[in-house]
Motif scaffolding. Structure first.
Motif, PDB file in Angstrom:
ATOM      1  N   HIS A  44      -7.681   8.673 -10.056  1.00  0.00           N
ATOM      2  CA  HIS A  44      -8.242   7.591 -10.449  1.00  0.00           C
ATOM      3  C   HIS A  44      -9.427   8.027 -11.551  1.00  0.00           C
ATOM      4  O   HIS A  44      -9.946   9.093 -11.281  1.00  0.00           O
TER       5      HIS A  44
ATOM      6  N   ASN B 243       0.937  -1.061   0.013  1.00  0.00           N
ATOM      7  CA  ASN B 243      -0.036   0.007   0.104  1.00  0.00           C
ATOM      8  C   ASN B 243       0.776   1.161   0.065  1.00  0.00           C
ATOM      9  O   ASN B 243       1.487   1.665   1.056  1.00  0.00           O
TER      10      ASN B 243
ATOM     11  N   MET C 296      -3.521   6.972  -7.484  1.00  0.00           N
ATOM     12  CA  MET C 296      -4.746   6.480  -7.070  1.00  0.00           C
ATOM     13  C   MET C 296      -5.756   7.745  -6.827  1.00  0.00           C
ATOM     14  O   MET C 296      -6.803   7.670  -6.784  1.00  0.00           O
ATOM     15  N   THR C 297      -5.116   8.926  -6.336  1.00  0.00           N
ATOM     16  CA  THR C 297      -5.880  10.075  -6.061  1.00  0.00           C
ATOM     17  C   THR C 297      -6.825  10.579  -7.393  1.00  0.00           C
ATOM     18  O   THR C 297      -7.783  11.010  -7.301  1.00  0.00           O
TER      19      THR C 297
ATOM     20  N   ALA D 277     -10.412   0.580  -5.239  1.00  0.00           N
ATOM     21  CA  ALA D 277     -10.775   1.966  -4.361  1.00  0.00           C
ATOM     22  C   ALA D 277     -12.153   2.374  -4.715  1.00  0.00           C
ATOM     23  O   ALA D 277     -12.863   2.232  -5.806  1.00  0.00           O
ATOM     24  N   ASP D 278     -12.565   3.088  -3.631  1.00  0.00           N
ATOM     25  CA  ASP D 278     -14.037   3.748  -3.715  1.00  0.00           C
ATOM     26  C   ASP D 278     -13.943   4.995  -4.332  1.00  0.00           C
ATOM     27  O   ASP D 278     -12.859   5.626  -4.412  1.00  0.00           O
TER      28      ASP D 278
ATOM     29  N   GLY E   9     -11.596   7.471  -2.621  1.00  0.00           N
ATOM     30  CA  GLY E   9     -10.129   7.013  -2.502  1.00  0.00           C
ATOM     31  C   GLY E   9      -9.717   6.084  -1.367  1.00  0.00           C
ATOM     32  O   GLY E   9      -8.827   5.866  -1.177  1.00  0.00           O
ATOM     33  N   ARG E  10     -10.767   5.472  -0.942  1.00  0.00           N
ATOM     34  CA  ARG E  10     -10.446   4.725   0.078  1.00  0.00           C
ATOM     35  C   ARG E  10     -10.398   3.155  -0.050  1.00  0.00           C
ATOM     36  O   ARG E  10     -10.735   2.926  -1.332  1.00  0.00           O
ATOM     37  N   SER E  11      -9.598   2.403   0.469  1.00  0.00           N
ATOM     38  CA  SER E  11      -9.457   1.287  -0.057  1.00  0.00           C
ATOM     39  C   SER E  11     -10.571  -0.016   0.690  1.00  0.00           C
ATOM     40  O   SER E  11     -10.697   0.175   1.754  1.00  0.00           O
TER      41      SER E  11
END
Length: 487
Positions: free
Chosen positions: A274, A230, A271-272, A443-444, A447-449
Motif C-alpha cells: 500500500h 478478507n 495490501m502489503t 489498513a494501518d 498492514g493491520r486491519s
C-alpha cells in the motif's frame, strides 16, 4: 387434535397434531407414565405424516383408568434432561418421540441417566440436540431477506430458507427481536413465520418459487460482502465448515466466492504494497527506551512503573486490558470510566453493558474478544462526591499510543475496532471524522486491519428513543462487519 389408539395386545399409537407438537408429546408421555405403559407398547406418529405407515383402523384407545383410591404416580425429570428433550424433539428423525419417551421412562428409576455420556439413548439424544442447535445457528446466519416493497411507512421483506429440522417456529423470536423495525416473512418447506410490527404469526410451509430470488438491494449486499471479504485470512476449510455449501444456493453472495478466492493472492500483495496515502496511521509516537515486553503482564507491569505518565486529574489506578492473550478481535475504547476504575476492569459500566448487548446481538463472543482502552487511567473532575469524566487531550492520548501498539503486537488480532474519536486517534495518530470512516476496513501502517465506529457512550447520550434506535442499528451494522471480517 391429539389422538390415542390401542389394540387388544396393549400396543398404543399416539398421533400428535404436528411435527412440533411438543406440548402434545409431554401430555401423552405424562399420562402413559402414570398408567405404567412401557415404551415397548407405544408408537408415536404425527397426523398427516406421509410415511406414517398403514392406516390406523383400531378403535379409539382408552388408557387404563386411574384408580381413584391410589394417588397418581409422580413423574420425575431433571430440568437439564427436560431442556435437552425439548430441543431434540425438533429433530427431523421420526424416532425422536419414541426415543424421548424411552429416556423419560428409564429416568424414573435412573434419575442420573442424563449424566451418563456412554448411555446409547443419551448419546443419540445429545446428537439430536446438537444438530438442532447447529441448525438454528445456521438459520440465524444464512437467512437472506429480499425487499418487496413498503407499506404504512414500513419496509417489507421476504426470505426463503431450508432448515434440516423443524426449527422454524423456534427461531421466530430471534428474528422478531433482530428485525423488529420492518415487516418480514420467512418461508420454509415445513412452516412460515411472519412479523408485522405487532404480532408474530406462524403459518404453513411453502416453496422457493413463492419468494422473489432477487431485489433492489441485492447489488448492495454483494458489494458489502466483497468489501468485508478478507483475502489475508482465507481458510477454505473453515469457511466451508462455517458456511456449508448446501446453503450457497440461497445466498446471493455465494456466487462471488470463487472469484474472490481467485483474487485473494493479488489483493494481499496490494495490501502489503500500500502507498502512504492509503495509510491513516502516523507512526510518530512516544517510544520508551526499553526492550519490547514479552507478555501482557510484563507490559502492564512496566507501564505501572513509569514515572512520566500523565497523572494530573488521573486516577492512580491502571486499568489493564481484558480477554484472551491471543484474540481474533480487539476492541479499543477511550479510557476507563468511574466504575471501571473502581473495579479495575474495562467496559463494566453502563457503556460496557450496552457494548455487551450489542456484541451478543452481533454474534460476537466477548469472552473471545480482547477489550482495552486508548488511555489506561480514568481522567476526571471531582464535583462533590462525584467524579465526572473528562476527555483526555492529544498529549495524553499520544503518551499511551506506544503501549496500545504493544497490546496489539502481543494479542495479534485479525482486526482492531476503535470505539470513538480517542481510540481512532490512538490508532491513526491523527484526528478522524467518525461519520466519514466508520464501518470500513482500513489498513494501518503495519498492514493491520482496523475498523472505526462510535463509542457506546455516544448512544447513551442520545436524548430521544427513536434517534437512539437508529444509531444503535448503525453501531450493530459496524460490529457485524467486524464479525464477518474475522470469521
Amino acid at each position: 387434535m391429539n389422538m390415542v389408539t390401542g389394540d387388544i395386545q396393549g400396543a398404543y399409537r399416539i398421533t400428535l397434531a404436528s411435527e412440533v407438537d411438543r406440548d402434545g408429546w409431554r401430555d401423552h408421555a405424562r399420562r402413559l407414565l402414570q398408567a405404567g405403559i412401557a415404551p415397548e407398547q407405544v408408537t408415536w406418529t404425527v397426523e398427516g405424516r406421509r410415511d406414517a405407515g398403514e392406516l390406523d383402523l383400531s378403535p379409539s384407545a382408552i388408557l387404563p383408568a386411574q384408580n381413584s383410591d391410589q394417588p397418581s404416580r409422580p413423574v420425575r425429570i431433571s430440568k437439564t434432561l427436560l431442556s435437552l428433550i425439548n430441543t431434540a424433539l425438533l429433530h427431523s428423525n421420526a424416532d425422536r418421540f419414541n426415543l424421548a419417551y424411552r429416556i423419560l421412562w428409564r429416568a424414573q428409576s435412573l434419575p442420573g441417566l442424563h449424566r451418563n455420556p456412554a448411555d446409547p439413548d443419551m448419546l443419540k439424544l445429545n446428537r439430536y440436540a446438537k444438530a438442532i442447535r447447529r441448525d438454528i445457528h445456521k438459520m440465524h446466519a444464512f437467512v437472506r431477506f429480499r425487499k418487496i416493497g413498503d407499506s404504512a411507512g414500513r419496509e417489507q421483506f421476504v426470505a426463503w430458507f431450508e432448515p434440516d429440522h423443524h426449527i422454524t417456529e423456534a427461531v421466530a423470536p430471534f428474528f422478531r427481536n433482530r428485525f423488529t423495525g420492518m415487516d418480514w416473512l420467512i418461508v420454509t418447506p415445513g412452516a412460515s413465520i411472519a412479523w408485522d410490527g405487532h404480532k408474530l404469526s406462524v403459518g404453513p410451509g411453502g416453496c422457493k418459487d413463492d419468494v422473489p430470488q432477487e431485489d433492489v438491494i441485492e447489488a448492495e449486499w454483494r458489494t458489502y460482502y466483497a468489501n468485508i471479504f478478507n483475502p489475508a485470512r482465507v481458510k477454505i476449510g473453515a469457511m466451508k465448515s462455517e458456511m456449508p455449501m448446501k446453503y450457497w444456493k440461497n445466498l446471493p453472495e455465494a456466487e462471488l466466492i470463487p472469484s474472490l478466492l481467485e483474487q485473494a493472492g493479488t489483493r494481499v500483495d496490494a495490501m502489503t504494497a500500500h502507498t502512504p496515502e492509503d495509510v491513516l496511521f502516523d507512526d510518530k509516537m512516544d517510544k520508551p527506551a526499553a526492550n519490547l515486553p514479552a507478555s501482557l503482564d510484563q507490559l502492564y507491569a512496566l507501564l505501572e512503573q513509569r514515572a512520566d505518565a500523565p497523572m494530573e486529574k488521573f486516577s492512580d489506578r491502571l486499568v489493564r486490558g481484558s480477554g484472551p492473550d491471543r484474540a481474533d478481535l480487539m476492541i479499543i475504547g477511550e479510557q476507563p470510566g468511574d466504575q471501571e476504575d473502581r473495579e479495575g476492569k474495562p467496559f463494566v459500566g453502563p457503556a460496557g453493558q450496552l457494548l455487551d448487548r450489542a456484541l451478543a446481538e452481533a454474534g460476537i463472543d466477548r469472552q473471545q474478544t480482547f477489550l482495552t482502552n486508548a488511555v489506561k487511567r480514568f481522567k476526571y473532575t471531582q464535583r462533590g462526591k462525584r467524579r465526572l469524566h473528562e476527555t483526555p487531550n492529544v498529549g495524553e492520548i499520544n503518551y499511551y499510543r506506544w503501549w496500545v501498539e504493544q497490546e496489539i503486537r502481543l494479542v495479534d488480532p485479525g482486526l482492531v475496532v476503535a470505539l470513538g474519536a480517542t481510540a481512532a486517534r490512538s490508532l491513526t495518530g491523527r484526528p478522524v471524522k467518525i461519520a466519514r470512516r466508520r464501518g470500513e476496513i482500513l489498513a494501518d501502517a503495519e498492514g493491520r486491519s482496523i475498523l472505526i465506529t462510535v463509542h457506546p457512550s455516544y448512544l447513551l447520550r442520545i436524548p430521544d428513543e427513536q434517534g437512539r434506535q437508529v444509531e444503535y442499528a448503525k453501531f450493530m451494522r459496524d460490529l457485524q462487519v467486524a464479525r464477518d471480517f474475522v470469521n
